[in-house]
Design a protein around this motif. Sequence first.
Motif, mmCIF file in Angstrom:
data_model
loop_
_atom_site.group_PDB
_atom_site.id
_atom_site.type_symbol
_atom_site.label_atom_id
_atom_site.label_comp_id
_atom_site.label_asym_id
_atom_site.label_seq_id
_atom_site.Cartn_x
_atom_site.Cartn_y
_atom_site.Cartn_z
ATOM 1 N N VAL A 1 6.076 3.072 -3.904
ATOM 2 C CA VAL A 1 5.612 2.596 -5.210
ATOM 3 C C VAL A 1 4.994 1.213 -5.070
ATOM 4 O O VAL A 1 3.957 0.901 -5.681
ATOM 5 C CB VAL A 1 6.770 2.570 -6.222
ATOM 6 N N LEU A 2 5.601 0.349 -4.258
ATOM 7 C CA LEU A 2 5.070 -0.998 -4.057
ATOM 8 C C LEU A 2 3.698 -0.957 -3.391
ATOM 9 O O LEU A 2 2.781 -1.709 -3.781
ATOM 10 C CB LEU A 2 6.052 -1.813 -3.209
ATOM 11 N N VAL A 3 3.521 -0.095 -2.403
ATOM 12 C CA VAL A 3 2.216 0.055 -1.755
ATOM 13 C C VAL A 3 1.182 0.532 -2.777
ATOM 14 O O VAL A 3 0.041 0.035 -2.818
ATOM 15 C CB VAL A 3 2.304 1.025 -0.559
ATOM 16 N N ASP A 4 1.564 1.483 -3.598
ATOM 17 C CA ASP A 4 0.647 1.991 -4.630
ATOM 18 C C ASP A 4 0.271 0.885 -5.613
ATOM 19 O O ASP A 4 -0.867 0.846 -6.093
ATOM 20 C CB ASP A 4 1.293 3.167 -5.357
ATOM 21 N N MET A 5 1.204 -0.022 -5.913
ATOM 22 C CA MET A 5 0.908 -1.141 -6.810
ATOM 23 C C MET A 5 -0.148 -2.050 -6.194
ATOM 24 O O MET A 5 -1.032 -2.554 -6.894
ATOM 25 C CB MET A 5 2.191 -1.922 -7.110
ATOM 26 N N VAL A 6 -0.061 -2.268 -4.875
ATOM 27 C CA VAL A 6 -1.084 -3.064 -4.185
ATOM 28 C C VAL A 6 -2.436 -2.366 -4.299
ATOM 29 O O VAL A 6 -3.461 -2.989 -4.619
ATOM 30 C CB VAL A 6 -0.701 -3.278 -2.708
ATOM 31 N N VAL A 7 -2.450 -1.080 -4.062
ATOM 32 C CA VAL A 7 -3.699 -0.314 -4.109
ATOM 33 C C VAL A 7 -4.302 -0.334 -5.514
ATOM 34 O O VAL A 7 -5.515 -0.543 -5.685
ATOM 35 C CB VAL A 7 -3.455 1.138 -3.652
ATOM 36 N N ARG B 1 -9.361 -2.909 -0.173
ATOM 37 C CA ARG B 1 -9.180 -3.442 1.176
ATOM 38 C C ARG B 1 -8.817 -4.928 1.131
ATOM 39 O O ARG B 1 -8.021 -5.398 1.938
ATOM 40 C CB ARG B 1 -10.434 -3.195 2.021
ATOM 41 N N ILE B 2 -9.383 -5.644 0.175
ATOM 42 C CA ILE B 2 -9.050 -7.074 0.034
ATOM 43 C C ILE B 2 -7.584 -7.240 -0.368
ATOM 44 O O ILE B 2 -6.858 -8.070 0.200
ATOM 45 C CB ILE B 2 -9.976 -7.749 -0.998
ATOM 46 N N VAL C 1 -14.716 -8.710 2.465
ATOM 47 C CA VAL C 1 -13.501 -8.203 3.101
ATOM 48 C C VAL C 1 -13.327 -8.833 4.473
ATOM 49 O O VAL C 1 -12.235 -9.292 4.839
ATOM 50 C CB VAL C 1 -13.546 -6.656 3.224
ATOM 51 N N ALA C 2 -14.413 -8.893 5.249
ATOM 52 C CA ALA C 2 -14.362 -9.435 6.605
ATOM 53 C C ALA C 2 -13.951 -10.903 6.593
ATOM 54 O O ALA C 2 -13.126 -11.337 7.414
ATOM 55 C CB ALA C 2 -15.710 -9.261 7.289
#
Length: 330
Positions: free
Chosen positions: A237-243, A283-284, A313-314
């Motif tokens: 869930v935390l990863v999905d929040m980042v996304v 990605r950022i 992003v780079a």
Amino acid sequence: MLIGEVARRSGVSTRMLRHYDSLGLVRPTGRTVGGYREYSEADIRRIFHVEGLRSLGMSLRQVARALADPAFTPATLVGDLIRRTEDRLRRERELLERLRAIDASEPAGWDGVLHVVELLHGLDSPSPSRRQQAALAPIEDVPLLARAVLTESNPNVAGALRWALARAGADGVAGVATGMHSPDVTIRRRAVQAIAELPGDEATAVLTAALTDPDPEVRRHAALASGRRGTTAAIPVLVDMVVQGTNDVEAAEVLGTLALDPAQGQGILDALAGELTAGAAVRIRVAQALAELPGTLAQPVLRQLGGDEDRAVALIASALADVLDERAKP
């Protein structure tokens, strides 16, 4: 048919039949030689019409009007009856909730009952400031507090109530946890916010179960709170929040804390890196979350991301990799 027989067959008492007669609502069309009321079949049908309309909550005045006017349209009257019935049901539900609250507080005597009633008046006041004052006063009745937490809509009052409940410690969990089973998503959101501020294993177990709630907001609250307690089930869930970019900074910080456990660090790194095929904005955010991971765990991924086709992003990934380099220096 005489009045006694009509009463037996219709279920309407003789006293009420005489009352109908006196009002002119149902007057028997005949009299016996001895002067007794004698009802025809049409009279009996009218009695059943009267009783049927009364069963809808109509007053005798309204019934008389409906039966006397052939052009009478019931729509307005029925609408009014619906509103009055809904209002009565609302008042009865409120009374039932108050009685349940008093019963749950298990008062020892009338003084206890009166104390609970006083609290209820404060917590149920239409004035937010009065409700807030009641919440800030010393309240030992945890069931009442839990009930108020689940029903409060004003954010300032809700915050005061959660604070008051938190003072009760783990004892407050059981009362508020019932809200997690409500079909009303608003109540579930209030419940998970309150439980997030309560200590103990019971609260952690409720938060962990809430990670699969159908509502994203409930899941987010549960993930942040349970993740801070070391619950690894919160990681997806935390990863999905980042996304998604919803509370992504907080989610990244919690992921960084969870990654301090060597058994979880690589899994969190892989989960975040697996989202790098998404758009530049994602990605950022992922790069920023990777920088929260301990040590130089995420450095290889960030260095690789430094060659991203998107210049923004780079640049961000390269800058974050440099920060990790500085962090790693003795």
